[in-house]
Design a protein around this motif. Structure first.
Motif, short mmCIF file in Angstrom:
data_model
loop_
_atom_site.label_atom_id
_atom_site.label_comp_id
_atom_site.label_asym_id
_atom_site.label_seq_id
_atom_site.Cartn_x
_atom_site.Cartn_y
_atom_site.Cartn_z
N VAL A 1 0.86 -1.19 0.00
CA VAL A 1 0.00 0.00 0.00
C VAL A 1 0.89 1.23 0.00
O VAL A 1 1.85 1.31 0.76
CB VAL A 1 -0.91 0.02 1.25
CG1 VAL A 1 -1.86 1.21 1.21
CG2 VAL A 1 -1.68 -1.29 1.37
N LYS A 2 0.58 2.19 -0.88
CA LYS A 2 1.34 3.44 -0.95
C LYS A 2 1.24 4.21 0.37
O LYS A 2 0.17 4.29 0.97
CB LYS A 2 0.77 4.32 -2.07
CG LYS A 2 1.61 4.41 -3.35
CD LYS A 2 2.81 5.24 -3.25
CE LYS A 2 3.92 4.98 -4.23
NZ LYS A 2 3.63 4.90 -5.64
N GLY A 3 2.36 4.76 0.84
CA GLY A 3 2.32 5.56 2.07
C GLY A 3 3.32 6.70 1.98
O GLY A 3 4.27 6.66 1.20
N THR A 4 3.11 7.75 2.78
CA THR A 4 4.02 8.90 2.80
C THR A 4 4.74 8.92 4.13
O THR A 4 4.10 8.86 5.19
CB THR A 4 3.23 10.21 2.63
OG1 THR A 4 2.32 10.04 1.55
CG2 THR A 4 4.15 11.37 2.35
N VAL A 5 6.07 8.98 4.07
CA VAL A 5 6.86 8.95 5.30
C VAL A 5 6.72 10.29 6.02
O VAL A 5 6.88 11.35 5.41
CB VAL A 5 8.34 8.67 4.98
CG1 VAL A 5 9.18 8.72 6.24
CG2 VAL A 5 8.48 7.32 4.29
N TYR B 1 -7.15 0.91 13.75
CA TYR B 1 -7.59 0.03 12.68
C TYR B 1 -8.19 0.88 11.57
O TYR B 1 -8.44 2.07 11.76
CB TYR B 1 -8.59 -1.00 13.19
CG TYR B 1 -9.81 -0.42 13.86
CD1 TYR B 1 -10.92 -0.02 13.10
CD2 TYR B 1 -9.87 -0.27 15.25
CE1 TYR B 1 -12.04 0.52 13.71
CE2 TYR B 1 -10.98 0.26 15.86
CZ TYR B 1 -12.07 0.66 15.09
OH TYR B 1 -13.16 1.20 15.69
N PHE B 2 -8.37 0.26 10.42
CA PHE B 2 -8.98 0.96 9.29
C PHE B 2 -10.43 0.55 9.23
O PHE B 2 -10.73 -0.64 9.17
CB PHE B 2 -8.30 0.57 7.98
CG PHE B 2 -6.81 0.72 8.04
CD1 PHE B 2 -6.23 1.97 7.81
CD2 PHE B 2 -6.00 -0.36 8.34
CE1 PHE B 2 -4.86 2.11 7.89
CE2 PHE B 2 -4.64 -0.21 8.41
CZ PHE B 2 -4.06 1.02 8.19
N ALA B 3 -11.28 1.55 9.19
CA ALA B 3 -12.70 1.24 9.07
C ALA B 3 -13.10 1.36 7.61
O ALA B 3 -12.36 1.90 6.79
CB ALA B 3 -13.51 2.19 9.94
N GLY B 4 -14.26 0.81 7.30
CA GLY B 4 -14.85 1.06 5.99
C GLY B 4 -14.40 0.13 4.89
O GLY B 4 -14.62 0.41 3.72
N ALA B 5 -13.79 -1.03 5.22
CA ALA B 5 -13.45 -2.01 4.19
C ALA B 5 -14.66 -2.92 3.96
O ALA B 5 -15.47 -3.11 4.86
CB ALA B 5 -12.24 -2.83 4.61
N ASP C 1 2.19 7.81 6.76
CA ASP C 1 0.77 8.10 6.56
C ASP C 1 0.23 7.21 5.45
O ASP C 1 0.72 7.23 4.32
CB ASP C 1 0.59 9.57 6.17
CG ASP C 1 -0.86 9.88 5.83
OD1 ASP C 1 -1.64 10.09 6.76
OD2 ASP C 1 -1.20 9.86 4.62
N MET C 2 -0.77 6.42 5.82
CA MET C 2 -1.34 5.50 4.84
C MET C 2 -2.79 5.87 4.64
O MET C 2 -3.66 5.55 5.46
CB MET C 2 -1.20 4.07 5.39
CG MET C 2 -1.86 3.02 4.55
SD MET C 2 -1.39 1.39 5.18
CE MET C 2 -2.93 0.55 5.02
N HIS C 3 -3.02 6.61 3.59
CA HIS C 3 -4.38 7.04 3.27
C HIS C 3 -5.11 7.60 4.49
O HIS C 3 -6.23 7.20 4.80
CB HIS C 3 -5.18 5.90 2.64
CG HIS C 3 -4.57 5.42 1.36
ND1 HIS C 3 -4.73 6.07 0.16
CD2 HIS C 3 -3.74 4.37 1.10
CE1 HIS C 3 -4.07 5.44 -0.78
NE2 HIS C 3 -3.44 4.41 -0.25
N GLY C 4 -4.42 8.46 5.21
CA GLY C 4 -5.08 9.14 6.32
C GLY C 4 -4.86 8.52 7.68
O GLY C 4 -5.13 9.14 8.70
#
Ligand SMILES: Nc1ncnc2c1ncn2[C@@H]1O[C@H](COP(=O)(O)OP(=O)(O)O)[C@@H](O)[C@H]1O
Ligand SMILES: [Mg+2]
Lengths: 382, 287
Positions: free
Chosen positions: A246-250, A309-313, A265-268
């Protein structure tokens, strides 16, 4: 005995390079040390230069540059028949006009051993071929031929035994059995085995150390556990097992020593990755997580992992495979992730397709790879 | 036969075998019987009126007694030519099979190219090459290899050279077929198992090429023993082979019974030698 035959110790390849006369470079400046007595696997897709590397070690191909040493002896320019190295060839290359016993004693005979009987007997016992001694290769099954090829090489007790996809021609069941067998034999004789394969499972179950090779280069070297849990490149992450990338920004570093982490940062959502598992210096990266480390829980029920955790999957696919289930999850940002879940019975059934789930993993399992690498590298095209 | 019957039915099977059987009967079995009866007939007759079958075994003793030097010479010349063909042919077949790369086909075509011209014409041109005032003899003399009055034509050397030249393709082709089948990986495996280049040849390449060696030597030796063109065109009366004698007995002397007896002797000798040779080489499955 020539000095090369007394060579003893680790196998060391330095700057080994092979360019074929047609201009194709099959092996690119390879550096590798294979410790004496180890079971070493050279793993890579077809055409990556594995056979070429072995052939240079065996003396059947001349390196364009670089050296090959065993212990303190440079054998780079030694004739093949003077090297303390033997090969189990990809298609065995058994001598069709000789019996099994004659095939096996071929090496010792050429080295001037007068009475080979006890040696032959011993090696045929080790490889369970005693009954076949008087037969010709064509009368044997594939698995037996494979063992003859092994016995024929092993009887010479080489410093290094090279095995070029030795199990490639066998069916799956026999292959698994022979993997155990080879491992047992290696432990029994204690010789250095260099095992070439394109089967990652084979490399991981058999070898102490695995070198992953790609396009003539070693991508990464380590124990199967290291390679699997902490791959350094997208190629290794995909070729050895599977990975979600998964693309992320350091964002930056925190802590020090063993506790040092890199915040990404991974999609927020901010995830922390241990510094020892970060393999990029750039400001972007691929956050990698193995599918079996991905945990899911229907939205609203508590997730069994520390941190966020990531919600909304949403579950888009569920393939039941007996011991485990493979889920495909559509993340809020549109990407699909894979999740393997053991069927422990805890859920009392599968998570139905269409269910909203929360996704999580233990932060120590994630790794960060360079964003300039192809996220698809090492995936089998099929 | 049984399997043919299974596929085609009983009558169809006979029909299929029929033409070949008739052919063999007409052109092999019948002449063979005729040869045998003539060889046992009274030589007092002549080809026009025919010969009486008197079961005259003496024909054989007389043929053997009078013409044994021709038989011996045939075996000797053919033997030397076969050995020369084997040495020359093996090197060439090996090169074509393993070293020629993309030139393989071209080289094979060149090997059979001589067949595009007649056997007779080719042998006649050897007569020119070996001629007393030809460039070859002149050169050899200049190099002191041949004495001042030395010659090549009409010597055993010329006959053997002609035989070697004419039968070389029959040696090369079976050798090539055998060598080409050998997986080059076997050579590498032998090298990996401590065999020096010579040992690799002796222990792997040579034994695996034996079918070609046996096939090639038979295809060369058998026709060379019975050959008379080379001795006729390149030799002298002192280098005549058994073929020349048989031909002379049939045509000039019209002595059919002795000619037939000599033919049968030659045939029996060759069959016996071939059987012994093939058994010795351990390649019975070739027959
Ligand atoms: N003799 C050769 N000449 C030219 N290219 C070759 C030769 N042998 C192998 N190659 C090329 O080198 C590459 C590596 O080959 P190889 O070492 O056999 O790979 P692997 O064993 O990993 O499948 C391949 O792309 C192959 O086509
Ligand atoms: Mg290979």
């Amino acid at each position: 005995m020539s000095p090369a035959e007394q060579a003893h110790g680790d196998l060391k390849l330095s700057g080994l390079h092979k360019r074929y006369p047609n201009g194709f470079t099959a092996v690119k400046s390879l550096d590798l040390v294979i410790p004496q007595g180890s079971f070493f696997a050279l793993l890579g897709p077809s055409g990556c230069g594995k056979t070429t590397t072995l052939r240079m070690v065996a003396g059947l191909e001349t390196p364009t540059a670089g050296t090959i040493e065993i212990g303190a002896n440079d054998i780079t320019h030694e004739k093949p028949y003077k090297r303390p190295v033997n090969t189990v060839f990809q298609n065995y290359a058994l001598f069709p006009h000789l019996t099994i016993a004659e095939n096996v004693e071929f090496g010792p005979k050429r080295r001037g051993v007068k009475d080979t009987r006890s040696q032959v007997k011993e090696i045929l016992e080790l490889t369970e071929l005693t009954e076949q001694a008087a037969k010709k290769p064509a009368q044997l099954s594939g698995g037996q031929q494979q063992r003859v090829a092994l016995a024929r090489a092993l009887i010479n007790r080489p410093e290094v035994l090279l095995l070029d996809e030795p199990l490639g021609a066998l069916d799956l069941k026999l292959r698994r059995a022979m993997q155990m067998e080879l491992k047992r034999i290696q432990e029994e004789v204690g010789l250095t085995f260099v095992h070439v394969t394109h089967d990652q499972e084979e490399a991981m179950t058999m070898a102490d150390t695995v070198a992953v090779m790609n396009e003539g280069r070693i991508e990464q070297l380590g124990t199967p556990y290291d390679l699997y849990t902490n791959p350094r490149t997208t190629f290794v992450a995909n070729f050895l097992g599977r990975s979600n990338l998964v693309k992320g920004t350091v964002l930056g570093r925190e802590g020090s020593g063993d506790d040092e982490v890199v915040k990404v940062d991974m999609h927020g959502t901010v995830v922390s990755i241990k510094a020892g598992r970060v393999h990029t210096d750039s400001s972007e990266g691929w956050i990698g997580i193995r599918p079996e480390k991905v945990l899911i829980q229907p939205a609203g029920t508590p997730v069994d992992a520390p941190g966020g955790y990531f919600a909304g999957a949403v579950v888009t696919e569920a393939s039941y495979m007996g011991t485990s289930t493979e889920y495909r999850l559509r993340m809020p940002w549109g990407q699909e992730l894979i999740c393997f879940e053991q069927n422990t019975g805890r859920r009392g059934g599968l998570v139905p397709v269409g269910t909203q789930v929360d996704v999580s993993w233990r932060p120590e399992f994630a790794f960060l790879l360079d964003s300039s690498q192809d996220a698809e590298a090492g995936l089998e095209e099929d | 036969m049984a399997s043919l019957q299974r596929v085609f039915g009983k009558n169809a099977a006979y029909l299929l075998i029929g033409p070949a059987a008739i052919w063999l009967a007409l052109f092999f079995l019948f002449p063979m019987l005729s040869l045998l009866t003539t060889s046992l007939s009274d030589p007092a007759g002549n080809p026009i009126t025919g010969y009486d079958l008197t079961w005259r075994i003496q024909n054989y003793l007389e043929a053997l007694g009078d013409y044994w030097p021709y038989l011996l010479r045939s075996l000797l010349y053919a033997g030397i030519a076969t050995v020369l063909c084997l040495v020359l042919g093996y090197v060439l077949a090996y090169a074509i099979a393993f070293k020629a790369g993309r030139w393989k086909t071209v080289m094979l075509v060149l090997v059979i190219a001589p067949f595009f011209t007649s056997f007779l014409v080719r042998t006649l041109s050897w007569k020119l090459i070996l001629a007393d005032n030809g460039w070859l003899v002149e050169t050899l003399k200049a190099l002191w290899i041949l004495p001042e009055d030395g010659r090549l034509l009409a010597t055993p050397i010329a006959v053997v050279a002609g035989l070697t030249y004419n039968f070389l393709p029959f040696m090369i082709l079976p050798l090539y077929t055998s060598l080409e089948k050998i997986d080059p990986k076997l050579n590498e495996a032998a090298a990996d198992l401590y065999a020096s280049p010579f040992q690799r040849f002796a222990k792997v390449i040579w034994p695996l090429s034996l079918p070609g060696v046996v096939g090639g030597t038979l295809l060369t030796f058998i026709p060379a023993t019975g050959d008379y063109i080379n001795a006729e065109l390149l030799g002298s009366p002192n280098t005549q082979m058994v073929g020349n004698k048989i031909q002379a007995l049939f045509t000039t002397a019209s002595d059919y019974p002795h000619a037939s007896a000599l033919s049968v002797i030659l045939m029996v000798m060759i069959v016996a030698m071939v059987l012994y040779y093939v058994r010795k080489a351990g390649t019975e499955d070739l027959l």
